[in-house]
Design a protein around this motif. Structure first.
Motif, PDB file in Angstrom:
ATOM      1  N   GLY A   1       0.958  -1.378  -0.010  1.00 54.75           N
ATOM      2  CA  GLY A   1       0.135  -0.118   0.025  1.00 54.75           C
ATOM      3  C   GLY A   1       1.002   1.082  -0.039  1.00 54.75           C
ATOM      4  O   GLY A   1       2.027   1.013   0.573  1.00 54.75           O
ATOM      5  N   TRP A   2       0.355   2.240  -0.483  1.00 60.57           N
ATOM      6  CA  TRP A   2       0.947   3.417  -0.752  1.00 60.57           C
ATOM      7  C   TRP A   2       0.223   4.809  -0.094  1.00 60.57           C
ATOM      8  O   TRP A   2      -0.976   4.643  -0.134  1.00 60.57           O
ATOM      9  CB  TRP A   2       1.308   3.924  -2.158  1.00 60.57           C
ATOM     10  CG  TRP A   2       2.360   2.865  -2.841  1.00 60.57           C
ATOM     11  CD1 TRP A   2       1.647   2.069  -3.676  1.00 60.57           C
ATOM     12  CD2 TRP A   2       3.641   2.631  -2.510  1.00 60.57           C
ATOM     13  NE1 TRP A   2       2.869   1.335  -4.204  1.00 60.57           N
ATOM     14  CE2 TRP A   2       3.918   1.842  -3.414  1.00 60.57           C
ATOM     15  CE3 TRP A   2       4.594   3.150  -1.830  1.00 60.57           C
ATOM     16  CZ2 TRP A   2       5.080   1.258  -3.357  1.00 60.57           C
ATOM     17  CZ3 TRP A   2       5.869   2.450  -1.751  1.00 60.57           C
ATOM     18  CH2 TRP A   2       6.165   1.706  -2.496  1.00 60.57           C
ATOM     19  N   LEU A   3       0.681   5.698   0.538  1.00 59.23           N
ATOM     20  CA  LEU A   3       0.031   7.061   1.103  1.00 59.23           C
ATOM     21  C   LEU A   3       0.080   7.770   0.077  1.00 59.23           C
ATOM     22  O   LEU A   3       0.729   7.942  -0.813  1.00 59.23           O
ATOM     23  CB  LEU A   3       1.053   7.569   2.260  1.00 59.23           C
ATOM     24  CG  LEU A   3       0.969   6.630   3.351  1.00 59.23           C
ATOM     25  CD1 LEU A   3       1.900   7.163   4.766  1.00 59.23           C
ATOM     26  CD2 LEU A   3      -0.244   6.107   3.952  1.00 59.23           C
TER      27      LEU A   3
ATOM     28  N   LYS B   1      -4.420   6.134   4.977  1.00 60.53           N
ATOM     29  CA  LYS B   1      -3.726   5.758   5.639  1.00 60.53           C
ATOM     30  C   LYS B   1      -4.204   4.939   7.120  1.00 60.53           C
ATOM     31  O   LYS B   1      -3.532   4.007   7.497  1.00 60.53           O
ATOM     32  CB  LYS B   1      -2.805   7.051   6.430  1.00 60.53           C
ATOM     33  CG  LYS B   1      -1.877   6.433   7.556  1.00 60.53           C
ATOM     34  CD  LYS B   1      -0.862   7.582   8.107  1.00 60.53           C
ATOM     35  CE  LYS B   1       0.172   6.975   8.661  1.00 60.53           C
ATOM     36  NZ  LYS B   1       0.890   8.451   9.535  1.00 60.53           N
ATOM     37  N   GLU B   2      -5.383   5.101   7.334  1.00 57.29           N
ATOM     38  CA  GLU B   2      -6.224   4.253   8.330  1.00 57.29           C
ATOM     39  C   GLU B   2      -6.342   3.115   7.998  1.00 57.29           C
ATOM     40  O   GLU B   2      -6.661   2.119   8.619  1.00 57.29           O
ATOM     41  CB  GLU B   2      -7.910   5.112   8.354  1.00 57.29           C
ATOM     42  CG  GLU B   2      -8.569   4.415   9.475  1.00 57.29           C
ATOM     43  CD  GLU B   2      -9.758   5.509   9.833  1.00 57.29           C
ATOM     44  OE1 GLU B   2     -10.948   4.506  10.175  1.00 57.29           O
ATOM     45  OE2 GLU B   2      -9.693   6.478   9.533  1.00 57.29           O
ATOM     46  N   TYR B   3      -6.481   2.741   6.404  1.00 57.84           N
ATOM     47  CA  TYR B   3      -6.781   1.281   6.052  1.00 57.84           C
ATOM     48  C   TYR B   3      -5.509   0.408   5.873  1.00 57.84           C
ATOM     49  O   TYR B   3      -5.493  -0.560   5.386  1.00 57.84           O
ATOM     50  CB  TYR B   3      -7.743   1.329   4.749  1.00 57.84           C
ATOM     51  CG  TYR B   3      -8.814   2.063   4.870  1.00 57.84           C
ATOM     52  CD1 TYR B   3      -9.810   1.766   5.953  1.00 57.84           C
ATOM     53  CD2 TYR B   3      -9.223   3.060   3.975  1.00 57.84           C
ATOM     54  CE1 TYR B   3     -10.952   2.337   5.981  1.00 57.84           C
ATOM     55  CE2 TYR B   3     -10.424   3.969   4.062  1.00 57.84           C
ATOM     56  CZ  TYR B   3     -11.329   3.606   5.317  1.00 57.84           C
ATOM     57  OH  TYR B   3     -12.484   4.174   5.345  1.00 57.84           O
TER      58      TYR B   3
ATOM     59  N   PHE C   1       7.194   1.202   5.929  1.00 53.92           N
ATOM     60  CA  PHE C   1       6.497   0.614   4.727  1.00 53.92           C
ATOM     61  C   PHE C   1       4.865   0.123   5.161  1.00 53.92           C
ATOM     62  O   PHE C   1       5.109  -0.423   5.998  1.00 53.92           O
ATOM     63  CB  PHE C   1       7.241  -0.673   4.060  1.00 53.92           C
ATOM     64  CG  PHE C   1       6.970  -0.717   2.535  1.00 53.92           C
ATOM     65  CD1 PHE C   1       7.751  -0.234   1.660  1.00 53.92           C
ATOM     66  CD2 PHE C   1       5.924  -1.571   2.306  1.00 53.92           C
ATOM     67  CE1 PHE C   1       7.622  -0.468   0.281  1.00 53.92           C
ATOM     68  CE2 PHE C   1       5.671  -1.851   1.090  1.00 53.92           C
ATOM     69  CZ  PHE C   1       6.455  -1.287  -0.133  1.00 53.92           C
ATOM     70  N   TYR C   2       4.122   0.404   4.183  1.00 52.97           N
ATOM     71  CA  TYR C   2       2.696   0.209   4.666  1.00 52.97           C
ATOM     72  C   TYR C   2       2.301  -1.219   3.731  1.00 52.97           C
ATOM     73  O   TYR C   2       2.488  -1.278   2.479  1.00 52.97           O
ATOM     74  CB  TYR C   2       1.854   1.297   4.266  1.00 52.97           C
ATOM     75  CG  TYR C   2       2.108   2.295   5.251  1.00 52.97           C
ATOM     76  CD1 TYR C   2       1.393   2.694   6.280  1.00 52.97           C
ATOM     77  CD2 TYR C   2       3.127   3.398   4.939  1.00 52.97           C
ATOM     78  CE1 TYR C   2       1.695   3.795   7.122  1.00 52.97           C
ATOM     79  CE2 TYR C   2       3.482   4.378   5.732  1.00 52.97           C
ATOM     80  CZ  TYR C   2       2.793   4.677   6.803  1.00 52.97           C
ATOM     81  OH  TYR C   2       3.112   5.762   7.694  1.00 52.97           O
ATOM     82  N   PHE C   3       1.356  -2.114   4.624  1.00 49.51           N
ATOM     83  CA  PHE C   3       0.741  -2.976   3.905  1.00 49.51           C
ATOM     84  C   PHE C   3      -0.878  -3.093   4.463  1.00 49.51           C
ATOM     85  O   PHE C   3      -0.996  -2.269   5.321  1.00 49.51           O
ATOM     86  CB  PHE C   3       1.081  -4.473   3.995  1.00 49.51           C
ATOM     87  CG  PHE C   3       2.631  -4.702   3.585  1.00 49.51           C
ATOM     88  CD1 PHE C   3       2.802  -5.197   2.542  1.00 49.51           C
ATOM     89  CD2 PHE C   3       3.844  -4.248   4.673  1.00 49.51           C
ATOM     90  CE1 PHE C   3       4.083  -5.527   1.892  1.00 49.51           C
ATOM     91  CE2 PHE C   3       5.080  -4.195   4.054  1.00 49.51           C
ATOM     92  CZ  PHE C   3       5.146  -5.054   2.658  1.00 49.51           C
TER      93      PHE C   3
END
Length: 263
Positions: A178-180, A200-202, A248-250
């Motif tokens: 995921g990306w912001l 970002k919440e998800y 890093f986001y997932f």
């Protein structure tokens, strides 16, 4: 008595270094060079003695860039395999596994070929998951990273394979990249596309990485000579250096197993 047992356990655990239980991580992506999207995380887990496998669905045969001497076809596909092998070595992960589909998963040759190749992809991917038996799987989210149709397709098909086999949802947790919205990037094909994003919440899985992990990403970019010029690599690095979060986001695939009788 319980306190004594606990003290003995701590003593033996610290004195004899009980074996570390390494994770087996499997990244399923569309093209050679897609691993750059998540390279610092692959490098992070590999450096911590985890087994990190990269499965690449398409061969990159149509990824012709203006600066390359390779025309579309077998020679470009072969060269891009070498590039992905180079990047995997830099990142410290296992040699990539190539499933051999064409870019577009056959759609360039018609709908019939597309159905044939995507059916074969499901069978090959199922086989690889069974063979590797990972503790978790990483792939693109439904946004497809840049929105590339092959990125969206590999996300859809990986999700389908996990959800159609009983018990696989629980056995093989699936994490979407995921990306912001505010992520600063410089994509070589930036005049055509940009990163898609989620709120970002998800994106509730947030992994920290180090300067050393990011440096391996930078070094791996130099492997992709058919895709990036030196200027492209410099622009990518310069953009990444502006991100001081080292996060890093997932998003983990989750579903409610409780049966409902109404919408």
């Amino acid at each position: 008595m319980k306190s004594l047992i606990l003290l003995l356990f701590v003593f033996f655990a610290t004195s004899f270094n009980l074996p570390f239980k390494a994770k087996i991580i499997m990244a399923v992506l569309a093209h050679p060079d897609d691993e750059a999207a998540v390279a610092q995380i692959l490098a992070k887990y590999a450096s911590a003695k985890n087994k990190v496998y990269l499965v690449i669905a398409c061969d990159g045969r149509y990824g012709v860039e203006a600066h390359t001497l390779f025309p579309a076809g077998d020679s470009l596909a072969a060269e891009r395999q070498k590039e992905s092998q180079c990047a995997s070595k830099v990142l410290g992960i296992e040699p990539p596994i190539f499933l051999g589909l064409h870019d577009g998963m056959g759609i360039v040759s018609g709908l019939g070929e597309y159905f044939k190749q995507t059916k074969g992809l499901k069978e090959k991917l199922k086989s690889q998951i069974e063979n590797i038996n990972p503790d978790l799987i990483i792939t693109f989210g439904p946004d497809g990273d840049t929105g590339h149709p092959d990125h969206r397709a590999i996300s859809d098909i990986t999700t389908e394979v996990i959800l159609r086999e009983k018990g696989w949802y629980e056995k093989y947790p699936l994490y979407y990249i995921g990306w912001l919205r505010e992520k600063i990037v410089s994509i070589p094909q930036g005049n055509m596309t940009s990163l898609n994003y989620a709120d970002k919440e998800y994106l509730n899985v947030r992994i920290k990485y180090s300067v050393a992990d990011r440096q391996k990403l930078f070094e791996s970019l130099k492997c992709y000579r058919t895709q990036f010029t030196d200027a492209d690599v410099k622009d990518w690095v310069d953009a990444e250096l502006k991100d001081s979060s080292f996060t890093f986001y997932f998003r983990k695939l989750t579903t409610d197993l409780k049966v409902k009788r109404d919408l």
